[in-house]
Design an enzyme around this catalytic site. Structure first.
Site, mmCIF file in Angstrom:
data_model
loop_
_atom_site.group_PDB
_atom_site.id
_atom_site.type_symbol
_atom_site.label_atom_id
_atom_site.label_comp_id
_atom_site.label_asym_id
_atom_site.label_seq_id
_atom_site.Cartn_x
_atom_site.Cartn_y
_atom_site.Cartn_z
ATOM 1 N N HIS A 119 40.063 46.837 55.299
ATOM 2 C CA HIS A 119 40.560 45.685 56.060
ATOM 3 C C HIS A 119 41.245 46.161 57.329
ATOM 4 O O HIS A 119 41.920 47.188 57.327
ATOM 5 C CB HIS A 119 41.543 44.893 55.193
ATOM 6 C CG HIS A 119 42.000 43.620 55.808
ATOM 7 N ND1 HIS A 119 43.026 43.566 56.728
ATOM 8 C CD2 HIS A 119 41.573 42.350 55.642
ATOM 9 C CE1 HIS A 119 43.211 42.317 57.101
ATOM 10 N NE2 HIS A 119 42.339 41.562 56.463
ATOM 11 N N ASP A 241 38.393 33.849 56.079
ATOM 12 C CA ASP A 241 39.541 34.655 56.509
ATOM 13 C C ASP A 241 40.844 33.951 56.132
ATOM 14 O O ASP A 241 41.744 33.774 56.953
ATOM 15 C CB ASP A 241 39.469 34.898 58.014
ATOM 16 C CG ASP A 241 40.005 36.268 58.404
ATOM 17 O OD1 ASP A 241 40.347 37.045 57.503
ATOM 18 O OD2 ASP A 241 40.071 36.544 59.604
#
Length: 278
Positions: A119, A241
């Site tokens: 990430h 997201d």
């Protein structure tokens, strides 16, 4: 991890969510603090999943500051707590995982057959200043550049020659990399600098064999269908997201992509089931 999240999932048409500790995670702390926080986080996550196993799965947080402890926590998180992979929030205090001192983490992930979700986070101090000056340091540009740098470093640093079964997941449509594969291959073959390692394959080969990408933050048909055409429909996973970019309508947007029904099922469900062993 409670009813608000479940409500948002219901509102969006999401049956199951894979949870993870977001950037910068435990990676800004000293090693002892980071190890303790990772273990505590994983215990809390496992408890939340036990309460709602029908709706939640999760990725184990680890502290790369201490690679040996990270490998042990990875094993505990997956084998004892029942978590479904690993989350690493890109660089650790400016250091990247292509440095061999971190490769014990990759060895453990490959042995466990556990996918690592890489990430983004804000670029490190020696990279961030031009972004800060323009307000670009986060999701608008800095995250993608920082993570794509990390990914390309893994490819050209020999990580996948040493760990050929290692699986890495990256978000946001692949942080721009699927679009760049021709140029990456060309430059690696024809403009390689003396200090760049010689590895067995081209960047596009590693991208197609060792990486999966998600659609998080990029529910845009031209980008996602292009990624499917380049990487294959088995390597692109739907993601939202959440909670940063919570747009319930994007599920319907993605459902309207001009792709075959069987490929849509892979995108929304089957690929994630395979990668994260859901």
């Amino acid at each position: 991890l409670g009813e608000k999240r479940i409500h948002d999932m219901d509102l969006s048409g999401i049956d199951k969510m894979v949870l993870s500790l977001t950037a910068p995670g435990v990676q800004i702390f000293d090693a002892a603090t980071a190890n303790s926080l990772a273990a505590s986080t994983n215990d809390q996550l496992a408890e939340a999943i036990r309460k709602r196993p029908d709706r939640f799965a999760g990725l184990a947080a680890v502290a790369p500051q201490d690679p040996r402890a990270a490998a042990k926590e990875m094993e505990r998180g997956i084998r004892k707590l029942g978590l479904n992979g690993v989350i690493i929030n890109s660089h650790t205090q400016g250091e990247y995982l292509d440095d061999p001192k971190y490769w014990e983490i990759f060895e453990a992930a490959q042995a466990l057959d556990a996918a690592i979700y890489l990430h983004p986070q804000t670029p490190p101090p020696d990279m961030v200043m031009p972004y800060l000056a323009r307000g670009f340091e986060r999701a608008i540009l800095g995250f993608a550049h920082e993570t794509s740098l990390h990914v390309l470093g893994l490819m050209t640093g020999g990580v996948f020659d040493r760990f050929p079964r290692l699986r890495i997941v990256i978000g946001h449509g692949g942080e721009g990399l699927p679009y760049m594969l021709y140029r990456l291959d060309y430059m690696y073959e024809n403009a390689r600098y003396p200090f760049m390692k010689k590895v067995k394959k081209l960047p596009s080969d590693y991208m197609k064999e060792n990486f999966y990408i998600t659609t998080s933050g990029l529910p845009w048909a031209p980008a996602i269908t292009m990624a499917q055409s380049v990487l294959g429909v088995d390597r692109v996973l739907y993601a939202m997201d959440y909670p940063y970019q919570f747009v319930p309508e994007e599920v319907a947007m993605t459902d309207n992509f001009p792709i075959r029904a069987e490929d849509k099922k892979k995108l929304f469900q089957e690929n994630a089931e395979k990668v994260f062993k859901l």
